[in-house]
Enzyme design. Sequence first.
Site, PDB file in Angstrom:
ATOM      1  N   SER A 135      56.353  23.454  40.607  1.00  0.00           N
ATOM      2  CA  SER A 135      56.993  23.241  39.309  1.00  0.00           C
ATOM      3  C   SER A 135      56.146  23.890  38.227  1.00  0.00           C
ATOM      4  O   SER A 135      54.924  23.932  38.325  1.00  0.00           O
ATOM      5  CB  SER A 135      57.120  21.743  39.027  1.00  0.00           C
ATOM      6  N   PRO A 141      47.198  19.236  32.270  1.00  0.00           N
ATOM      7  CA  PRO A 141      47.022  17.900  32.864  1.00  0.00           C
ATOM      8  C   PRO A 141      47.713  16.801  32.060  1.00  0.00           C
ATOM      9  O   PRO A 141      48.016  15.733  32.577  1.00  0.00           O
ATOM     10  CB  PRO A 141      45.505  17.694  32.885  1.00  0.00           C
TER      11      PRO A 141
END
Length: 255
Positions: A135, A141
């Site tokens: 993806s 993060p």
Amino acid sequence: MAHAPRPTVLVTGAGGRTGHIVYNKLKERADQFVARGLVRTEESKEKIGGAADVYVGDIRDASSISPAVRGIDALIILTSAVPKMKPGFDPTQGGRPEFYFDDGAYPEQVDWIGQKNQIDAAKAAGVKQIVLVGSMGGTNPNHPLNSLGNGNILVWKRKAEQYLADSGIPYTIIRPGGLLDKEGGLRELIVGKDDELLQTETKTIPRADVAEVCVQAVLFEEAKFKAFDLASKPEGTGTPTKDFKDLFSQVTSRF
């Protein structure tokens, strides 16, 4: 001229929305491929037609997937943890829905351990190529997807991608943008890297186009040892992509 034998291609996650499309595409091209599918339950197997070439196994249990992997030439990985919405969310009240993962079905178990098991099994079987669908968003993060159900889904997907890239097996890592349930083959496809496409207007793609790129990746040397983001221009703008060798040739990034 002797014809090269058709490669046997296993798609895992064949009961999922994108995986099912890949499985069907392989089946439709029986002159090019010997198709196999892997699903998690007998129910999923029946749902996609119940053919003998669909195996039932749990990717979290390495031994249960070895029969499906035995003798394959290429593996297309489309397994993914699926967040579920907590019941009781009322969109009229504002706020945001909350999500959870079933016990044992967190991204760490499915997207990391489950994918690692598949890569290890394929390597042991002498597979010639692995196509892994991840993806976009993995460079961040703090991406909102990571907070869904506290699953860190993109973190674990990225870890599996790195494991594949380090495995020595020829690989193609595809990181699509937002998936659309629309017809494929009608759009110009765009490749990118490092989530640059997320800063643009063109960051979505039909599932059917992702599925087509998975299948085409098995056919072209130009797709090997490459990782790329994948999106599409809106329907009606640009020229629908037909030359996949050219598309893969545009990719320069290995990870």
